[in-house]
Design an enzyme around this catalytic site. Sequence first.
Site, PDB file in Angstrom:
ATOM      1  N   THR A 139       2.983  -1.548   8.776  1.00  0.00           N
ATOM      2  CA  THR A 139       3.405  -2.473   9.835  1.00  0.00           C
ATOM      3  C   THR A 139       3.587  -3.905   9.347  1.00  0.00           C
ATOM      4  O   THR A 139       4.207  -4.718  10.036  1.00  0.00           O
ATOM      5  CB  THR A 139       2.340  -2.523  10.941  1.00  0.00           C
ATOM      6  OG1 THR A 139       1.108  -2.987  10.351  1.00  0.00           O
ATOM      7  CG2 THR A 139       2.121  -1.153  11.582  1.00  0.00           C
ATOM      8  N   ASP A 168       0.888  -1.164   0.000  1.00  0.00           N
ATOM      9  CA  ASP A 168       0.000   0.000   0.000  1.00  0.00           C
ATOM     10  C   ASP A 168       0.925   1.213   0.000  1.00  0.00           C
ATOM     11  O   ASP A 168       2.142   1.077  -0.234  1.00  0.00           O
ATOM     12  CB  ASP A 168      -0.988  -0.029   1.179  1.00  0.00           C
ATOM     13  CG  ASP A 168      -0.319   0.176   2.535  1.00  0.00           C
ATOM     14  OD1 ASP A 168       0.935   0.225   2.599  1.00  0.00           O
ATOM     15  OD2 ASP A 168      -1.048   0.277   3.540  1.00  0.00           O
ATOM     16  N   HIS A 182       6.116 -31.241   9.493  1.00  0.00           N
ATOM     17  CA  HIS A 182       5.605 -29.890   9.219  1.00  0.00           C
ATOM     18  C   HIS A 182       4.453 -29.939   8.212  1.00  0.00           C
ATOM     19  O   HIS A 182       3.521 -29.145   8.294  1.00  0.00           O
ATOM     20  CB  HIS A 182       6.733 -28.999   8.708  1.00  0.00           C
ATOM     21  CG  HIS A 182       7.900 -28.950   9.648  1.00  0.00           C
ATOM     22  ND1 HIS A 182       7.772 -28.514  10.945  1.00  0.00           N
ATOM     23  CD2 HIS A 182       9.202 -29.316   9.482  1.00  0.00           C
ATOM     24  CE1 HIS A 182       8.952 -28.601  11.548  1.00  0.00           C
ATOM     25  NE2 HIS A 182       9.826 -29.089  10.681  1.00  0.00           N
ATOM     26  N   CYS A 238       3.151  -3.322   3.955  1.00  0.00           N
ATOM     27  CA  CYS A 238       2.385  -2.134   4.334  1.00  0.00           C
ATOM     28  C   CYS A 238       3.175  -1.424   5.429  1.00  0.00           C
ATOM     29  O   CYS A 238       4.367  -1.679   5.583  1.00  0.00           O
ATOM     30  CB  CYS A 238       0.942  -2.477   4.731  1.00  0.00           C
ATOM     31  SG  CYS A 238       0.749  -3.606   6.113  1.00  0.00           S
ATOM     32  N   HIS A 242       9.336 -24.443   8.381  1.00  0.00           N
ATOM     33  CA  HIS A 242       8.324 -25.113   9.208  1.00  0.00           C
ATOM     34  C   HIS A 242       6.902 -24.857   8.728  1.00  0.00           C
ATOM     35  O   HIS A 242       6.035 -25.713   8.888  1.00  0.00           O
ATOM     36  CB  HIS A 242       8.429 -24.644  10.669  1.00  0.00           C
ATOM     37  CG  HIS A 242       9.620 -25.217  11.389  1.00  0.00           C
ATOM     38  ND1 HIS A 242       9.709 -25.258  12.759  1.00  0.00           N
ATOM     39  CD2 HIS A 242      10.770 -25.771  10.928  1.00  0.00           C
ATOM     40  CE1 HIS A 242      10.863 -25.813  13.122  1.00  0.00           C
ATOM     41  NE2 HIS A 242      11.528 -26.117  12.021  1.00  0.00           N
TER      42      HIS A 242
END
Length: 146
Positions: free
Chosen positions: A69, A10, A134, A67, A99
């Site tokens: 954060t 963004d 996994h 973005c 994993h």
Amino acid sequence: MKKTIVIGSDHGGFTLKQALIKALTDWGHTVEDQGPDCTDSCDYPLFAARVVKRIKADDDALGVLICGTGQGMTMTANRLGVRAALCTNEFLARMAREHNDARILCLGERVTGQGLALAILKTFLETGFGGERHQRRIDLMDTVSE
Ligand code: RB5
């Protein structure tokens, strides 16, 4: 190994996106930029959805979403059904691939500097999925109920 990398952001992740596109291209990968093409304010779910659509269509491709954060991108991509991991260091990037078989790396431009983001990206691209136990755990993500 050279890969197809689908990338989106963004406005809060635009500058880092441009830097990562340059590095990915220099490293020889094929880059699909799903936008945006400027820093005008925009809504991250729309760009997350574009990247998710391409990742679902190409089993060999990996994605990058950025973005401010990294949180909104991570939540949106996972909600749309693609394993996406917000990574703030190289260990998390390696574990997310080894994993969790994450297909999308999420980064926060307001959290992670360019140098570290490049190192995280490189680790993400160079680490393979570990399989075995996994795989069983990842399969459970689709079938487990609360
Ligand atoms: C935009 O201001 C910001 O909310 C966005 O980039 C992101 O951090 C959301 O999770």
